[in-house]
Design a protein around this motif. Structure first.
Motif, PDB file in Angstrom:
ATOM      1  N   HIS A   3       0.815  -1.222   0.000  1.00 30.13           N
ATOM      2  CA  HIS A   3       0.000   0.000   0.000  1.00 30.13           C
ATOM      3  C   HIS A   3       0.844   1.266   0.000  1.00 30.13           C
ATOM      4  CE1 HIS A   3       0.796  -0.115   4.323  1.00 30.13           C
ATOM      5  NE2 HIS A   3       0.457   1.143   4.345  1.00 30.13           N
ATOM      6  N   THR A   4       2.082   1.184   0.473  1.00 31.45           N
ATOM      7  CA  THR A   4       2.944   2.370   0.488  1.00 31.45           C
ATOM      8  C   THR A   4       3.310   2.827  -0.922  1.00 31.45           C
ATOM      9  OG1 THR A   4       4.877   0.957   0.764  1.00 31.45           O
ATOM     10  CG2 THR A   4       3.930   1.904   2.773  1.00 31.45           C
ATOM     11  N   LEU A   5       3.097   1.981  -1.924  1.00 24.99           N
ATOM     12  CA  LEU A   5       3.354   2.367  -3.308  1.00 24.99           C
ATOM     13  C   LEU A   5       2.096   2.897  -3.996  1.00 24.99           C
ATOM     14  CD1 LEU A   5       5.718  -0.532  -4.483  1.00 24.99           C
ATOM     15  CD2 LEU A   5       6.323   1.746  -3.657  1.00 24.99           C
ATOM     16  N   ILE A   7      -0.666   5.325  -5.183  1.00 27.64           N
ATOM     17  CA  ILE A   7      -0.659   6.753  -5.480  1.00 27.64           C
ATOM     18  C   ILE A   7      -1.461   7.522  -4.425  1.00 27.64           C
ATOM     19  CG2 ILE A   7      -1.420   8.512  -7.129  1.00 27.64           C
ATOM     20  CD1 ILE A   7      -0.939   6.270  -9.306  1.00 27.64           C
ATOM     21  N   GLY A   8      -2.661   7.039  -4.138  1.00 20.33           N
ATOM     22  CA  GLY A   8      -3.519   7.703  -3.165  1.00 20.33           C
ATOM     23  C   GLY A   8      -2.869   7.798  -1.788  1.00 20.33           C
ATOM     24  N   PHE A   9      -2.202   6.735  -1.378  1.00 22.50           N
ATOM     25  CA  PHE A   9      -1.514   6.710  -0.091  1.00 22.50           C
ATOM     26  C   PHE A   9      -0.426   7.783  -0.042  1.00 22.50           C
ATOM     27  CE2 PHE A   9       1.811   5.104   2.766  1.00 22.50           C
ATOM     28  CZ  PHE A   9       1.077   4.859   3.921  1.00 22.50           C
ATOM     29  N   GLN A  10       0.366   7.864  -1.110  1.00 23.58           N
ATOM     30  CA  GLN A  10       1.450   8.844  -1.162  1.00 23.58           C
ATOM     31  C   GLN A  10       0.914  10.281  -1.183  1.00 23.58           C
ATOM     32  OE1 GLN A  10       4.687   8.340  -0.764  1.00 23.58           O
ATOM     33  NE2 GLN A  10       4.287   6.167  -0.485  1.00 23.58           N
ATOM     34  N   LEU A  11      -0.146  10.515  -1.972  1.00 23.20           N
ATOM     35  CA  LEU A  11      -0.736  11.858  -2.021  1.00 23.20           C
ATOM     36  C   LEU A  11      -1.321  12.249  -0.666  1.00 23.20           C
ATOM     37  CD1 LEU A  11      -2.473  11.772  -5.519  1.00 23.20           C
ATOM     38  CD2 LEU A  11      -0.408  13.042  -4.882  1.00 23.20           C
ATOM     39  N   HIS A  12      -1.973  11.296  -0.019  1.00 24.00           N
ATOM     40  CA  HIS A  12      -2.548  11.547   1.303  1.00 24.00           C
ATOM     41  C   HIS A  12      -1.449  11.920   2.306  1.00 24.00           C
ATOM     42  CE1 HIS A  12      -5.386  11.170   4.592  1.00 24.00           C
ATOM     43  NE2 HIS A  12      -4.517  10.389   5.198  1.00 24.00           N
ATOM     44  N   ASN A  13      -0.360  11.168   2.293  1.00 24.60           N
ATOM     45  CA  ASN A  13       0.749  11.457   3.211  1.00 24.60           C
ATOM     46  C   ASN A  13       1.354  12.832   2.959  1.00 24.60           C
ATOM     47  OD1 ASN A  13       0.454   9.062   4.534  1.00 24.60           O
ATOM     48  ND2 ASN A  13       2.230   8.069   3.622  1.00 24.60           N
ATOM     49  N   LEU A  14       1.562  13.159   1.682  1.00 27.75           N
ATOM     50  CA  LEU A  14       2.117  14.469   1.350  1.00 27.75           C
ATOM     51  C   LEU A  14       1.169  15.574   1.805  1.00 27.75           C
ATOM     52  CD1 LEU A  14       4.302  16.226   0.081  1.00 27.75           C
ATOM     53  CD2 LEU A  14       3.171  15.890  -2.129  1.00 27.75           C
TER      54      LEU A  14
END
Length: 145
Positions: A3-5, A7-14
């Motif tokens: 899940h760390t890869l 896109i949604g996860f990364q955008l949410h974290n940023l």
């Protein structure tokens, strides 16, 4: 795929990191709790487009926000004294959005903070990488609309 890869996860974290940075900034730490980060983006949008009339539908389109949400946000920003609506000659239904003096003052402070955040985000990123990033972001938006 982990899940760390995603896109949604990364955008949410940023987005969370940017939110945390803004909330702990000098500007937001001294502001009324009723002024939100989104208010800051809208204030900057109005300031940067002061050469033309801006209407609620412009905010809806450019921020990808629903009409009912924008209506509520604008009404609240008006109540807070950050912007005002002014009737357009020739069409009483249209109301352009304008910054108030308080909105202009706040916008200037928020813009300085957003510019610093932008500078940090761009650190170590080449112009080519930025170009590709913007192309990919446009594809993401087009895919999800």
């Amino acid at each position: 795929m982990p899940h760390t890869l995603d896109i949604g996860f990364q955008l949410h974290n940023l987005s969370n990191l940017m939110k945390r940075r803004m909330e702990h900034s000098e500007v937001f730490s001294h502001m009324d709790d009723n002024v939100t980060r989104n208010n800051g983006w809208i204030l900057n949008y109005l300031a940067h487009h002061s050469d033309r009339d801006i209407y609620q539908r412009d905010i809806e389109n450019d921020f990808c926000i629903r009409r009912s949400t924008v209506s509520k946000v604008i009404r609240l920003m008006e109540t807070k004294g950050l912007l005002r609506r002014e009737t357009v000659p020739g069409d009483a239904r249209l109301k352009k959005l304008l910054l108030t003096p308080d909105g202009e003052k706040l916008q200037a402070a928020i813009e300085r903070e957003q510019q610093e955040t932008e500078r940090l985000l761009r650190r170590g990123v080449t112009e080519e990488e930025l170009r590709i990033f913007h192309q990919v972001m446009e594809k993401f938006k087009n895919n999800i609309q």
